[in-house]
Write a protein that holds these residues in place. Structure first.
Motif, PDB file in Angstrom:
ATOM      1  N   GLY A   1       0.804  -1.218   0.000  1.00  0.00           N
ATOM      2  CA  GLY A   1       0.000   0.000   0.000  1.00  0.00           C
ATOM      3  C   GLY A   1       0.833   1.262   0.000  1.00  0.00           C
ATOM      4  N   ARG A   2       0.143   2.360   0.106  1.00  0.00           N
ATOM      5  CA  ARG A   2       0.816   3.669   0.103  1.00  0.00           C
ATOM      6  C   ARG A   2       1.800   3.849   1.257  1.00  0.00           C
ATOM      7  NH1 ARG A   2      -1.740   9.681  -0.893  1.00  0.00           N
ATOM      8  NH2 ARG A   2      -0.120  10.868   0.208  1.00  0.00           N
TER       9      ARG A   2
ATOM     10  N   ILE B   1       5.263   2.672   0.378  1.00  0.00           N
ATOM     11  CA  ILE B   1       5.936   3.526  -0.609  1.00  0.00           C
ATOM     12  C   ILE B   1       6.393   4.819   0.046  1.00  0.00           C
ATOM     13  CG2 ILE B   1       5.759   4.616  -2.875  1.00  0.00           C
ATOM     14  CD1 ILE B   1       5.539   1.553  -2.836  1.00  0.00           C
ATOM     15  N   GLN B   2       5.582   5.355   0.946  1.00  0.00           N
ATOM     16  CA  GLN B   2       5.982   6.556   1.670  1.00  0.00           C
ATOM     17  C   GLN B   2       7.229   6.290   2.515  1.00  0.00           C
ATOM     18  OE1 GLN B   2       2.103   7.304   3.553  1.00  0.00           O
ATOM     19  NE2 GLN B   2       2.105   9.329   2.569  1.00  0.00           N
TER      20      GLN B   2
ATOM     21  N   ASN C   1       4.743  12.015  -6.997  1.00  0.00           N
ATOM     22  CA  ASN C   1       5.864  12.587  -6.242  1.00  0.00           C
ATOM     23  C   ASN C   1       6.914  13.104  -7.216  1.00  0.00           C
ATOM     24  OD1 ASN C   1       8.105  13.035  -4.474  1.00  0.00           O
ATOM     25  ND2 ASN C   1       7.129  11.646  -2.996  1.00  0.00           N
TER      26      ASN C   1
ATOM     27  N   SER D   1      -1.325  -1.338  -4.448  1.00  0.00           N
ATOM     28  CA  SER D   1      -2.658  -0.724  -4.437  1.00  0.00           C
ATOM     29  C   SER D   1      -2.648   0.486  -5.362  1.00  0.00           C
ATOM     30  CB  SER D   1      -3.034  -0.297  -3.018  1.00  0.00           C
ATOM     31  OG  SER D   1      -2.205   0.786  -2.595  1.00  0.00           O
ATOM     32  N   GLN D   2      -3.831   0.916  -5.761  1.00  0.00           N
ATOM     33  CA  GLN D   2      -3.917   2.089  -6.626  1.00  0.00           C
ATOM     34  C   GLN D   2      -3.400   3.330  -5.907  1.00  0.00           C
ATOM     35  OE1 GLN D   2      -4.803   1.977  -9.940  1.00  0.00           O
ATOM     36  NE2 GLN D   2      -3.932   4.041  -9.854  1.00  0.00           N
ATOM     37  N   GLU D   3      -3.632   3.401  -4.584  1.00  0.00           N
ATOM     38  CA  GLU D   3      -3.139   4.538  -3.817  1.00  0.00           C
ATOM     39  C   GLU D   3      -1.616   4.585  -3.831  1.00  0.00           C
ATOM     40  OE1 GLU D   3      -5.337   2.369  -2.766  1.00  0.00           O
ATOM     41  OE2 GLU D   3      -7.187   3.559  -2.649  1.00  0.00           O
ATOM     42  N   ALA D   4      -0.984   3.406  -3.774  1.00  0.00           N
ATOM     43  CA  ALA D   4       0.476   3.355  -3.820  1.00  0.00           C
ATOM     44  C   ALA D   4       0.983   3.827  -5.174  1.00  0.00           C
ATOM     45  CB  ALA D   4       0.954   1.930  -3.535  1.00  0.00           C
ATOM     46  N   ARG D   5       0.341   3.396  -6.228  1.00  0.00           N
ATOM     47  CA  ARG D   5       0.749   3.792  -7.576  1.00  0.00           C
ATOM     48  C   ARG D   5       0.555   5.296  -7.777  1.00  0.00           C
ATOM     49  NH1 ARG D   5       1.940  -0.300 -10.934  1.00  0.00           N
ATOM     50  NH2 ARG D   5       1.312  -2.410 -10.353  1.00  0.00           N
ATOM     51  N   ASP D   6      -0.563   5.813  -7.308  1.00  0.00           N
ATOM     52  CA  ASP D   6      -0.837   7.241  -7.455  1.00  0.00           C
ATOM     53  C   ASP D   6       0.198   8.075  -6.704  1.00  0.00           C
ATOM     54  OD1 ASP D   6      -3.023   6.631  -8.982  1.00  0.00           O
ATOM     55  OD2 ASP D   6      -4.480   6.861  -7.359  1.00  0.00           O
ATOM     56  N   TYR D   7       0.562   7.617  -5.507  1.00  0.00           N
ATOM     57  CA  TYR D   7       1.538   8.368  -4.708  1.00  0.00           C
ATOM     58  C   TYR D   7       2.907   8.383  -5.400  1.00  0.00           C
ATOM     59  CZ  TYR D   7       4.670   9.676  -0.903  1.00  0.00           C
ATOM     60  OH  TYR D   7       5.630  10.309  -0.143  1.00  0.00           O
TER      61      TYR D   7
END
Length: 305
Positions: free
Chosen positions: A224-225, A228-229, A262, A252-258
């Motif tokens: 997940g995000r 990645i953070q 960036n 997850s899509q949130e991880a890809r978007d983040y």
């Protein structure tokens, strides 16, 4: 609508040439695509290999069989026209032209038989006759199915290997992709799993002008995000701007978007499916079982001025 099989295209293609004039094959592709009301998406759909449009390929096979039957002639490359035999067939107003009908034509029988004896010849290729799929397309579909099975086997094998082996595998893959210089140089950077979320560092080029930081997760859970953070935070701690996060699972899509949003850090995400695909592409953990060459006639060779 679905793209017609090549046997369904035989009669429309012969009818298109029914005016007796020479026709450019590329023009026939557009005309018949319009007649079948194919959408732009249909027209752009490619063979599994991506080498050619699917509709173009099927229409080319339809033309080839009509040429073998003597219903169409190809006087020059990319050009075709109807023959007297083709006009006779059209005059009979058939509801459909397919391999079953063509098998009744002696010239087609001879073309299919080639040098084989009549007893050895088969009436029609079973793949073509049953599914209306050209042999080349059938081969590509079979290749894609085998590749899909190999991808699944690779992903299962990756989950069984130890974390240390997995990290070394990632470094080997990066080297095969052109990063890191030598294996010895890259290998010294592995084994830093406790160093702030960094599993390895590898040179971006053979001169070592820049470094790429690696994170390798042999997971089954979705990444997940937050992970990645954390990785981006580790990059910041190393004053680095480039990283590759590799996992055996998926993001997850949130991880890809983040990762995509960036702008200060370039983070590439490689999930299990992409990882297995890269291993196949760069011959890591796989070997060649068999090699087949698909050859076709060289029209330019036989072109006479």
């Amino acid at each position: 609508m679905a793209i017609p099989d090549f046997q369904t295209l035989m009669l429309p293609l012969l009818s298109h040439a029914g005016d007796g004039r020479e026709h450019a094959f590329r023009d026939a592709v557009e005309v018949l695509a319009d007649n079948f009301r194919l959408t732009l998406e249909d027209r752009q759909q490619l063979l599994p290999s991506g080498r050619a449009p699917l509709f173009y390929n099927r229409l080319a096979w339809a033309k080839q069989h009509l040429v073998m039957a003597g219903l169409v002639d190809a006087p020059r490359r990319g050009v075709f026209c109807i023959t007297p035999q083709g006009r006779q067939i059209l005059a009979q107003r058939p509801e459909r032209i397919d391999l079953k009908l063509l098998q009744q034509i002696p010239q087609y029988q001879q073309a299919r038989r080639g040098n084989a004896s009549e007893s050895d010849a088969t009436p029609a290729d079973p793949v073509e006759a049953q599914a209306g799929i050209p042999p080349e397309e059938a081969i590509e579909r079979a290749h894609q199915a085998l590749r899909h099975e190999l991808l699944a086997e690779l992903r299962a094998s990756l989950l069984k290997c130890s974390p240390t082996f997995f990290e070394l595998l990632i470094v080997q893959l990066m080297i095969k992709m052109g990063y890191g210089g030598s294996r010895e140089e890259a290998g010294r950077a592995v084994g830093r799993s406790g160093d702030g979320g960094i599993d390895g560092v590898i040179n971006e080029d053979r001169l070592g002008l820049d470094a790429i930081y690696l994170q390798a997760k042999r997971w089954t859970n979705v990444v997940g995000r937050p992970e990645i953070q954390q990785f981006v935070g580790a990059l910041a701690g190393q004053r680095a701007s480039k990283g590759v996060f590799i996992t055996t699972s998926r993001f997850s899509q949130e991880a890809r978007d983040y990762a995509a949003s960036n702008s200060n850090y370039k983070v590439v995400l490689i999930d299990g499916e992409r990882l297995a695909d890269l291993m196949i592409e760069h011959d890591l953990g796989v070997s060649v079982a068999a090699t087949y060459q698909l050859k076709r006639i060289d029209s330019d060779f036989f072109a006479e001025e």
